[in-house]
Design an enzyme around this catalytic site. Structure first.
Site, PDB file in Angstrom:
ATOM      1  N   GLU A  71     -10.288 -10.943  -3.523  1.00  0.00           N
ATOM      2  CA  GLU A  71     -11.682 -11.340  -3.346  1.00  0.00           C
ATOM      3  C   GLU A  71     -12.054 -12.669  -3.990  1.00  0.00           C
ATOM      4  OE1 GLU A  71     -13.967  -9.716  -1.526  1.00  0.00           O
ATOM      5  OE2 GLU A  71     -12.458  -8.242  -0.932  1.00  0.00           O
ATOM      6  N   SER A  80     -37.002  52.224 -16.511  1.00  0.00           N
ATOM      7  CA  SER A  80     -36.977  52.572 -17.929  1.00  0.00           C
ATOM      8  C   SER A  80     -36.662  51.408 -18.853  1.00  0.00           C
ATOM      9  CB  SER A  80     -35.958  53.691 -18.166  1.00  0.00           C
ATOM     10  OG  SER A  80     -36.366  54.865 -17.505  1.00  0.00           O
TER      11      SER A  80
END
Length: 786
Positions: A30, A408
């Site tokens: 690049e 319960s």
């Protein structure tokens, strides 16, 4: 990593952690003069200009890496002269503001490299399932070649073009002498090995992941949450989460299995077997999940069968993996125990197989639902959460979204209200049928025990441990309906969702498992109401902390600084006073900490916890015939610790079953039921092919939800020391007569020491000997509305 959401995949890496060979590959491809120019490359610009003049085409952009960073952060990709001029000026400014290494780090982490991968770290994971440092030379060259054309040169979508691009990168590296001829020759011969890899998930926890996603979307908005690159850290403990997932799954399979086999999922052939290739294609159309594998029945022997899995593996299924499969008739009825494999399977059927850790067995997709949640009772941090059997089949999070009747499980809170009003663990409550009905529901409501047995005056500790219904109703009547409701609200239950009638004594109100485990945490932490949380930390894409948890702590705050005084004796007195109120052992936090509200006294929390330990360990003297079990006696045989306490819960017709319990470090709730509330969990008959300790008869909290809690807590607490019982200040112990609850001078099996809040202990001595009944009770279906 438990999940990943968003449009972009990023794994940021520091410049120092990028392999030098990858840096060489990127620069050679690049911007070879990156470290020499000051943001723009005059040589590159001149070359691009000559090409433009001679050909009339913009074939080379001459953009440096710095210019590409400027474009990526601030500009569009349109090819115009104005954009190019802006790009140049921005590049020069960036070069003045940042070092070359910082610019290159931005480029390596920001560039789009295809398949939603942004940056080289993400690309290494997406294409090769590796970390950067694990990449070889051909893989490095492939990634370095992607920034120019991440879609067109994508090695997954266009492998031939990607191969040409990779080899060109390798030629550039050779030309710049960053690799040798031998390395080049070997690398260009390597095939394209890239394939798509999903996020590298270390722990699959979809329900808590979805909660985190929802949280961030609500906080930041959908667009920002998905595109901002945030890291969210949860409070989940990976070991405990795995323990919870395994416990829930095993418990659901166990319920499903004892209720019988519902048959094959499909018939693949009846007369002529399918060709193997065709058969495998058919099997692969069914996705394996949760340990279940699709398979075809190929042949059957007397008590075994041969099956072919979707992976092409032949499994010999022995009788131990088949014999459980008696026919499912209904949730309340099963067929006879099979004696041969032919009574279960037929050649040509498609079925499910599962490896249970020891051997392969016939299986099926469970239809029952379950949830488990566990948190730290001292700060509310959720340590494990599983919202259902399979997120694949249902994303409904039953921990936070399902409101089910509590049964319960509510009784400890009812007894808390009574203890605050004056009851003790030795108070006698009449265990006798209730004749004066509550008519506030519009009909006469007369609760009864399950099983329907009555023992007369019974101590409170026994009544809670054995989940005796009529004692809970009488306890609530003593406390008063308003006091009972106020107590439930104090523990975090919603007032508007609590029926204003006596049925709440047996848990007729609907709650979520998260509400329940939070309420039980109050007993575990000594009386404080914590706030559950699951987000520990949120960071943005730059690592900046944008949110950090500040949990409320279940403890007294640090002592305040001593007042300035000229009187040394006054200062000393104040110091002693503070030391008495708060010691290093029971204080926590720091100057910026938040502290939980105390909603019940430490003494009340201790007494209720002691009664809840009896739910598991029972009491009395078995050798003298006075021994009794609590409803959760199985937990004592599995977890085998004396620092655990808990409560079973079952609703009408066993539609909802619960087990909630804790030790001083961890509180956990398990729920089991059907998503369709009209369905009953049912009952099972004794299985002649089953184990000696098999579960049968009516489903209930102890038998349906309890085993999941037992397995989880056993594994979760393994390796942690058992915490001894230490009564808080203000608790005394006196010897009482077990039959009357009064003081006694006897020291035999008819008496025992009991805890009391100082001043509430009995003042009278018993005048006669009464032995306790031999009671063995399981928490079967508590009938709320009979």
């Amino acid at each position: 990593m438990i999940s990943q959401f968003g449009e972009k995949r990023r794994i940021p890496v520091a410049f120092a952690d990028v392999p030098p060979l990858l840096i060489d590959a990127v620069l050679d491809t690049e911007d070879a003069r990156f470290f020499q120019h000051h943001g723009i490359d005059p040589i590159g610009i001149t070359r691009a200009a000559i090409i433009l003049i001679t050909t009339g085409k913009k074939s080379q952009g001459a953009s440096t890496i710095t210019q590409q960073v400027a474009r990526g952060f601030f500009l569009s990709r349109e090819k115009t002269y104005i954009r190019k001029i802006k790009e140049i000026f921005l590049a020069i400014k960036i070069e003045k503001a940042l070092t070359k290494e910082q610019i290159l780090e931005l480029y390596l982490n920001r560039s789009f490299l295809g398949n939603r991968a942004y940056g080289v770290g993400a690309a290494a994971q997406v294409y090769y399932g590796k970390r950067l440092e694990e990449l070889n030379l051909p893989e490095i060259a492939m990634i370095a070649g992607l920034p120019q054309a991440p879609s067109a040169a994508n090695p997954i979508r266009n492998p031939s073009r990607a191969l040409n691009r990779r080899n060109w990168v390798l030629s550039r590296m050779l030309k710049k002498k960053n690799i040798t001829q031998a390395q080049y020759s070997a690398a260009i011969q390597a095939p394209v090995s890239a394939k798509y890899h999903g996020a590298e998930i270390n722990l699959y926890a979809p329900y808590i992941s979805e909660m985190a996603r929802d949280y961030l979307v609500d906080k930041l908005g959908e667009e920002e949450a998905y595109t901002g690159g945030y890291n969210v850290y949860t409070s989940i403990d990976s070991k405990l989460q795995r323990d919870a997932q395994h416990a829930l799954r095993n418990n659901v399979y166990a319920y499903d299995q004892r209720h019988g086999y519902r048959g094959a999922t499909a018939i693949l052939w009846t007369d002529t077997p399918l060709e193997t290739s065709h058969l495998l294609t058919r099997l692969k159309q069914t996705q394996a999940f949760q340990g279940l594998v699709p398979a075809a029945v190929m042949s059957i022997e007397a008590q075994s069968a041969s099956l072919l899995t979707s992976a092409g593996e032949t499994i010999q299924l022995d009788w131990q993996g088949l014999k459980w499969a008696r026919k499912f008739i209904s949730n309340k009825q099963q067929g006879r125990a099979p004696k041969t494999a032919e009574q279960i399977l037929t050649v040509g059927e498609q079925v499910w197989l599962r490896h249970n850790g020891d051997f392969w067995q016939l299986s099926q997709i469970p239809v029952v639902s379950s949830a488990i949640v566990s948190l730290d009772p001292h700060n509310g941090a959720i340590k494990a959460l599983v919202g259902g059997f399979s997120f694949h089949t249902s994303q409904y999070n039953r921990v936070t979204q399902a409101k089910r009747q509590l049964g319960s499980n509510i009784k400890p809170f009812i007894y808390t209200a009574a203890i605050e009003k004056g009851y003790t663990l030795a108070t006698l409550i009449n265990n006798a049928p209730i004749n004066n009905a509550d008519t506030r529901q519009g009909t006469a409501w007369r609760p009864k025990n399950s099983p329907d047995r009555y023992t007369g005056p019974t101590r409170l500790r026994v009544g809670l441990a054995q989940s005796i219904n009529v004692m809970s109703v009488r306890t609530m009547r003593y406390a008063g309906l308003d006091k009972a409701i106020d107590t439930l609200v104090k523990f975090g239950f919603t007032r508007d969702e609590i029926p204003r009638n006596e049925s709440i004594a047996l848990g007729s109100n609907s709650v979520t498992p998260l509400q329940v485990v939070t309420a039980f945490s109050t007993f575990a932490n000594g009386g404080y109401k914590v706030e559950p949380y699951f987000i520990e930390l949120i960071e943005d894409s730059y690592g900046t902390v944008i949110e950090k948890s500040s949990p409320i702590l279940a403890c007294p705050p640090h002592a305040k600084p001593l007042p300035i005084s000229d009187d040394p004796f006054a200062a000393m007195a104040e110091e002693f006073k503070q030391a008495e109120q708060v010691t290093d052992a029971d204080s926590c936090g720091g100057p910026d900490s938040r502290y939980a509200e105390r909603i019940i006294s430490e003494q009340t929390a201790f007494l209720v916890t002691e009664a809840l330990k009896s739910v598991i360990w029972g009491g009395g003297n078995w050798s003298k015939g006075t021994g009794w079990n609590g409803t959760a006696w199985r937990a004592s045989r599995v977890v085998k610790r004396h620092d655990i306490a808990g409560k079973t819960g079952t609703t009408n017709e066993s539609r909802d079953t619960w087990f909630s319990g804790f030790n001083p470090k961890l509180a956990t709730t398990v729920w089991v039921g059907f998503d369709d509330h009209s369905k009953e969990l049912g009952r099972t008959t004794w299985d002649a092919n089953g184990a000696k300790d098999q579960i049968s008869a009516a489903e209930a909290g102890a038998k349906t939800a309890g085993p999941g809690w037992n397995e989880f807590m056993k594994n979760a607490l393994t390796g942690t020391p058992e915490i001894p019982t230490t009564p808080p200040q203000g608790i005394i112990s006196v010897r009482i007569d077990l039959a009357t609850g009064k003081l006694t001078r006897k020291t035999d099996y008819t008496s025992s020491f009991e805890y009391f809040i100082s001043g509430t202990e009995p003042k009278e001595f018993t005048t006669e000997t009464n032995e306790s009944n031999d009671i063995f009770i399981e928490d079967s279906a508590d009938e709320l509305f009979q």
